[in-house]
Design a protein around this motif. Structure first.
Motif, short mmCIF file in Angstrom:
data_model
loop_
_atom_site.label_atom_id
_atom_site.label_comp_id
_atom_site.label_asym_id
_atom_site.label_seq_id
_atom_site.Cartn_x
_atom_site.Cartn_y
_atom_site.Cartn_z
N PRO A 192 0.79 -1.25 0.00
CA PRO A 192 0.00 0.00 0.00
C PRO A 192 0.82 1.30 0.00
O PRO A 192 0.49 2.21 -0.76
N PRO A 193 1.89 1.43 0.81
CA PRO A 193 2.64 2.69 0.76
C PRO A 193 3.72 2.72 -0.33
O PRO A 193 4.73 3.43 -0.19
N TYR A 194 3.50 1.98 -1.41
CA TYR A 194 4.45 1.96 -2.52
C TYR A 194 4.86 3.37 -2.96
O TYR A 194 6.06 3.63 -3.13
N PRO A 195 3.91 4.31 -3.15
CA PRO A 195 4.33 5.64 -3.62
C PRO A 195 5.33 6.33 -2.67
O PRO A 195 6.24 7.01 -3.14
N ILE A 196 5.17 6.15 -1.39
CA ILE A 196 6.07 6.77 -0.42
C ILE A 196 7.46 6.13 -0.51
O ILE A 196 8.48 6.83 -0.54
N HIS A 197 7.48 4.82 -0.57
CA HIS A 197 8.76 4.11 -0.65
C HIS A 197 9.47 4.44 -1.96
O HIS A 197 10.67 4.71 -1.98
N LYS A 198 8.73 4.44 -3.05
CA LYS A 198 9.32 4.77 -4.35
C LYS A 198 9.84 6.21 -4.37
O LYS A 198 10.90 6.49 -4.94
N HIS A 199 9.12 7.11 -3.75
CA HIS A 199 9.57 8.50 -3.69
C HIS A 199 10.94 8.59 -3.02
O HIS A 199 11.82 9.34 -3.47
N GLU A 200 11.14 7.83 -1.97
CA GLU A 200 12.45 7.82 -1.30
C GLU A 200 13.52 7.24 -2.22
O GLU A 200 14.63 7.75 -2.28
N ARG A 207 14.42 9.90 -4.66
CA ARG A 207 15.26 10.93 -4.04
C ARG A 207 16.72 10.48 -4.01
O ARG A 207 17.63 11.24 -4.34
N VAL A 208 16.95 9.22 -3.65
CA VAL A 208 18.31 8.70 -3.57
C VAL A 208 18.92 8.60 -4.96
O VAL A 208 20.10 8.90 -5.16
N ARG A 209 18.13 8.19 -5.95
CA ARG A 209 18.64 8.14 -7.32
C ARG A 209 19.11 9.52 -7.77
O ARG A 209 20.17 9.66 -8.40
N LEU A 210 18.32 10.54 -7.49
CA LEU A 210 18.67 11.91 -7.87
C LEU A 210 19.93 12.37 -7.13
O LEU A 210 20.83 12.98 -7.73
N ASP A 269 24.63 5.55 6.29
CA ASP A 269 23.62 6.06 7.23
C ASP A 269 22.22 5.95 6.63
O ASP A 269 21.27 5.53 7.30
N TRP A 270 22.08 6.34 5.37
CA TRP A 270 20.79 6.22 4.70
C TRP A 270 20.34 4.76 4.64
O TRP A 270 19.20 4.44 4.95
N PHE A 271 21.26 3.89 4.24
CA PHE A 271 20.92 2.48 4.09
C PHE A 271 20.36 1.89 5.39
O PHE A 271 19.32 1.23 5.38
N HIS A 289 16.91 3.34 6.11
CA HIS A 289 15.95 2.89 5.10
C HIS A 289 15.62 1.40 5.30
O HIS A 289 14.46 1.00 5.24
N LYS A 290 16.64 0.60 5.53
CA LYS A 290 16.44 -0.84 5.74
C LYS A 290 15.60 -1.09 6.98
O LYS A 290 14.70 -1.94 6.97
N ASN A 291 15.87 -0.36 8.04
CA ASN A 291 15.17 -0.58 9.30
C ASN A 291 13.73 -0.08 9.30
O ASN A 291 12.96 -0.47 10.18
N THR A 292 13.38 0.75 8.36
CA THR A 292 12.02 1.29 8.32
C THR A 292 11.29 0.80 7.07
O THR A 292 10.55 -0.17 7.12
#
Length: 130
Positions: A67-75, A78-81, A108-110, A113-116
């Motif tokens: 369900p929160p695919y759009p939020i996860h993809k947005h992150e 952001r990292v790709r950019l 730090d990001w990883f 991101h992994k933990n959440t």
């Protein structure tokens, strides 16, 4: 310097995600130790891996109706950019910035991101029978 060492405690419980995460952590460790001549090729390898890794996660999320695919993809976007900007700065000669990104920002990001987001994604996939 943030040094990550892969161990079973870093797993999120999805074989595809865990394999990508392990490869990513190992690439970061190699790049962190690389000399200046080796580093640009290693950053390119990290970038290729990360783009493919994020695409695989996104495909898993779509396949399992996360369900929160759009939020996860947005992150991910952001990292790709951010990564694209680092690659451009390295190409312009800013080795120090790129090294800092690989040694500090990406690890730090990883972990966060992994933990959440990734842990929630893996949990959802498992609950869906995946």
């Amino acid at each position: 310097m943030t040094t990550l060492i892969w161990d079973d405690g870093m797993k999120v419980g999805n074989a595809v995600m865990d394999a990508d995460h392990q490869a990513f952590v190992e690439l970061l460790a190699v790049a962190a130790r690389a000399d200046d001549a080796e580093f640009p090729a290693l950053l390119a390898e990290i970038a290729t891996h990360l783009r493919e890794h994020l695409a695989r996660e996104e495909e898993l999320m779509r396949q399992h109706g996360f369900p929160p695919y759009p939020i996860h993809k947005h992150e991910h976007d952001r990292v790709r950019l951010e990564l694209e900007g680092i690659e451009k700065r390295l190409a312009a000669g800013n080795l120090m910035l790129a090294r800092g990104y690989v040694r500090e920002a990406l690890p730090d990001w990883f972990v966060a991101h992994k933990n959440t987001m990734d842990s929630a994604t893996a949990g959802w996939i498992k609950a869906q029978g995946g």
